[in-house]
Write an enzyme that holds these catalytic residues in place. Sequence first.
Site, PDB file in Angstrom:
ATOM      1  N   SER A 112      28.629  19.995 -52.063  1.00  0.00           N
ATOM      2  CA  SER A 112      27.725  21.264 -52.411  1.00  0.00           C
ATOM      3  C   SER A 112      28.487  22.096 -53.199  1.00  0.00           C
ATOM      4  CB  SER A 112      27.307  21.824 -51.007  1.00  0.00           C
ATOM      5  OG  SER A 112      28.377  22.158 -50.231  1.00  0.00           O
ATOM      6  N   HIS A 142      29.903  28.656 -48.569  1.00  0.00           N
ATOM      7  CA  HIS A 142      29.903  28.436 -49.938  1.00  0.00           C
ATOM      8  C   HIS A 142      30.241  29.784 -50.686  1.00  0.00           C
ATOM      9  CE1 HIS A 142      26.926  25.433 -48.654  1.00  0.00           C
ATOM     10  NE2 HIS A 142      27.641  24.546 -49.407  1.00  0.00           N
ATOM     11  N   ASP A 149      27.058  32.353 -48.500  1.00  0.00           N
ATOM     12  CA  ASP A 149      26.766  31.914 -46.973  1.00  0.00           C
ATOM     13  C   ASP A 149      27.724  31.935 -46.170  1.00  0.00           C
ATOM     14  OD1 ASP A 149      27.263  29.521 -47.846  1.00  0.00           O
ATOM     15  OD2 ASP A 149      25.531  28.652 -47.825  1.00  0.00           O
TER      16      ASP A 149
END
EC number: 3.1.1.-
Length: 343
Positions: free
Chosen positions: A35, A321, A318
């Site tokens: 990600s 991340h 978040d």
Amino acid sequence: MCSKITLVLTLFSSYFISTDAVNGSFPALLAFGDSILDTGNNNFLLTFMKGNIWPYGRSFSMRRATGRFGNGRVFSDIVAEGLGIKKILPAYRKLFNSPSDLRTGVCFASGGAGVDPVTSKLLRVLTPKDQVNDFKGYIRKLKATAGPSRASSIVSNAVILVSQGNNDIGISYFGTPTAAFRGLTPNRYTTKLAGWNKQFMKELYDQGARKFAVMGVIPLGCLPMTRIFLGGFVITCNFFANRVAEQYNGKLRSGTKSWGREAGFRGAKFVYVDMYNTLMDVIKNYRRYGFSNEKNGCCCMITAIIPCPNPDKYVFYDFVHPSEKAYRTISKKLVQDIKNGLA
């Protein structure tokens, strides 16, 4: 007259070939892994690992969630811009990629993916094999639009950016009992991860890739989620999680120094991208870099149910991340490392 024609053809050919190198170096960026690099491939998967929902994308153009796990652009986008290629790296699996998109690079990464075969299956995201198969499909499309010779040149001169290990250590090792059931100590597990990573890059090499930028994992013990669950009363960084991350990174760093000398990687170049120490420097010295919070995420946490008003003040967007500003901050050094190592 013949010599003049030959000269013109030579110059034209040289010019045509040079268009495969941006600023004399890299024609494209091809991103693989997790990600940190995913620009929207998970949008098309049946998984709960999605970045195409609010409040992701709030700093992106038109404030829309694109599938990136952050408030705006992610590290792959920023590296593409830093290399002088383009500002936005499209997801390979999006509905349409133009010939120009294909020639300058796409992203194959999948949020939640890992190089451990268990990891991607746990989260129902793209496995390393899936990403390699997508790469093969990309090459076929590139040959159809650019021709076989030019396609080969683009792939062999492209930067292959790989981020793997974050979810393997953070989820498969610490978050589930799978590694313990397999009898793997941290040292054995990180050795296997480095070996799997090497095997993955060999599969890309066999398809024509030659310039590899291998990213280490970030300080997993300092992620907001780790601090909350393992950081104690003062929500400090977790030493053990960081120690395992450093152990894995050390093996990757050693690998990037030796793999290029092996017969199986003849003609390949490797550079280690030190995500751990560059991001740790920002975490430790966050005020110097213009941040006001290094412990909590701006959104999507128990401590931040309502998103913060200004994500640029947060190192993390978040629970795991980094924010776009954090990526931009660390990219200044790391992009230069990539240029120096792969030029």
